[in-house]
Design an enzyme around this catalytic site. Structure first.
Site, PDB file in Angstrom:
ATOM      1  N   ARG A 313      44.094  43.806  28.236  1.00 47.56           N
ATOM      2  CA  ARG A 313      43.125  42.815  29.243  1.00 47.56           C
ATOM      3  C   ARG A 313      41.866  43.045  28.930  1.00 47.56           C
ATOM      4  NH1 ARG A 313      44.151  41.830  34.830  1.00 47.56           N
ATOM      5  NH2 ARG A 313      42.495  42.434  36.251  1.00 47.56           N
ATOM      6  N   HIS A 336      40.616  39.941  40.035  1.00 50.67           N
ATOM      7  CA  HIS A 336      39.735  40.703  40.655  1.00 50.67           C
ATOM      8  C   HIS A 336      39.267  40.203  41.879  1.00 50.67           C
ATOM      9  CE1 HIS A 336      38.001  42.294  36.453  1.00 50.67           C
ATOM     10  NE2 HIS A 336      38.943  42.884  37.081  1.00 50.67           N
TER      11      HIS A 336
END
Length: 371
Positions: A313, A336
């Protein structure tokens, strides 16, 4: 004291509790952790808070303190206690100055954050702990210096903001990023298409390992070349961290690998999950975290590369930024909730990254002043 996993009655939802030396749950901790579970906090978050509060109550028991009437000095003593090696915390063993700190500053701050949430929860229920670990800091120069200002910032930041009274200074570690050669070596060391597909997916889409293990076939958009991450309850306890779905663009190569996996290994197996147990019973069972980490350990030994699934990631986000993708694009792909999280985590490009950007802009070759 010890931390114990529990299943909530009726829903089978996973939670955690802290048992005292008498094997009875600590009531104030049980109430707080039960509250976190009821508002659907991640089981990993509840587990981490349980371990942090176990340390707090162990400290209180060792110093004969009542959790309802502790002072800020007691919390400072807890911080000093955490920094000691476990063998020296009871005071029976002398700790040499060169022994170093047992808990890092980041770990101590995480435990203090858990303790702050615990105190705020019980303050709302009449225990006078509200101001123990937080104070109100007037909005001013420090708030104005923040590089990113969210929508309605002038309203949200106009009043005093809560700040933790005790917080150790800790540097944010730079995320581990794989090189292209390392990523290729790990893929080539996989013996099965299923294993190769997993790490190819992590690299190609930047999803979390829990999100990958929860994928269903309906989430793999071959024609659209996209992968949809959907929060749902999974039989393997895999979990998508964010609370909303997101769709991430994928490469044609990843979709070809997925199709090959279905044809050559998955076959006619009847399962909704993409990643399943294929070579050990019960066949078709969703792949678990433990099975993945067993595979990671084997791949570490084959390649000599120390890596974790989450490093993919970090690699995905860093490679996107180095290729000129904007922070907003990276935020959406990673899922996010706030762009500040993306900036704080991935604003770590190196001097060489900056040099390449400046060279591409002609800074070193097109200067108007001769040095």
């Amino acid at each position: 004291m010890r931390v114990q996993r529990v299943l909530m009655p009726g829903s089978e939802a996973e939670s955690w509790t802290v048992l005292g030396d008498d094997q009875v749950p600590l009531e104030p901790v049980e109430r707080f952790l039960g509250y976190l579970t009821s508002i659907e906090k991640s089981p990993n978050t509840v587990k981490a808070y349980a371990h942090d509060l176990k340390d707090w109550f162990t400290y209180l028991a060792g110093h004969d303190l009542d959790w309802r009437v502790v002072s800020i000095e007691d919390v400072a003593g807890f911080v000093a206690w955490l920094r000691l090696p476990p063998g020296g915390r009871d005071g029976k063993v002398a700790v040499l100055p060169a022994a170093g700190n047992h808990c890092s500053a980041a770990s101590v701050n995480r435990k203090l954050a858990a303790l702050t949430s615990f105190c705020e929860f019980h303050a709302r229920h009449g225990v006078k702990l509200a101001g123990l670990l937080t104070t109100l800091q007037p909005a001013g120069r420090r708030a104005a210096a923040t590089s990113y200002k969210p929508f309605l910032h002038h309203i949200a930041r106009s009043g005093p903001q809560p700040q933790r009274v005790i917080k150790l200074k800790a540097s944010r570690p730079r995320p581990k990023v794989l090189t292209a050669a390392e990523a290729q070596a790990i893929l080539d060391a996989c013996e099965h298409l299923r294993d190769r597909l997993l790490f190819a997916l992590l690299l190609d889409c930047g999803v979390r390992i829990g999100e990958a293990l929860g994928l269903r076939h309906e989430d793999m958009g071959i024609a659209e070349r996209a992968v949809t991450v959907t929060p749902r309850r999974n039989a393997n306890r895999a979990r998508a961290k964010a609370g909303i779905s997101r769709t991430v663009p994928a490469s044609a190569g990843l979709m070809r690998l997925y199709a090959d996996y279905l044809t050559r290994e998955y076959g006619s197996l009847d399962s909704d999950y993409v990643f399943v147990s294929l070579w050990s019973p019960p066949y078709g069972r969703p792949w678990t975290y433990a099975a993945v980490y067993d595979l990671v350990q084997r791949l570490r030994e084959r390649t000599g590369i120390g890596f974790e699934p989450h490093h993919y990631r970090h690699t995905y986000a860093t490679w996107l930024l180095r290729r000129g993708a904007g922070m907003e694009t990276v935020q959406r792909c990673l899922g996010h909730a706030s762009i500040t999280t993306t900036i704080d985590t991935y604003g770590h490009l190196t001097v060489e990254d900056a040099r390449q950007t400046l060279e591409a802009a002609g800074w070193f070759t097109g200067q108007e002043v001769r040095l």
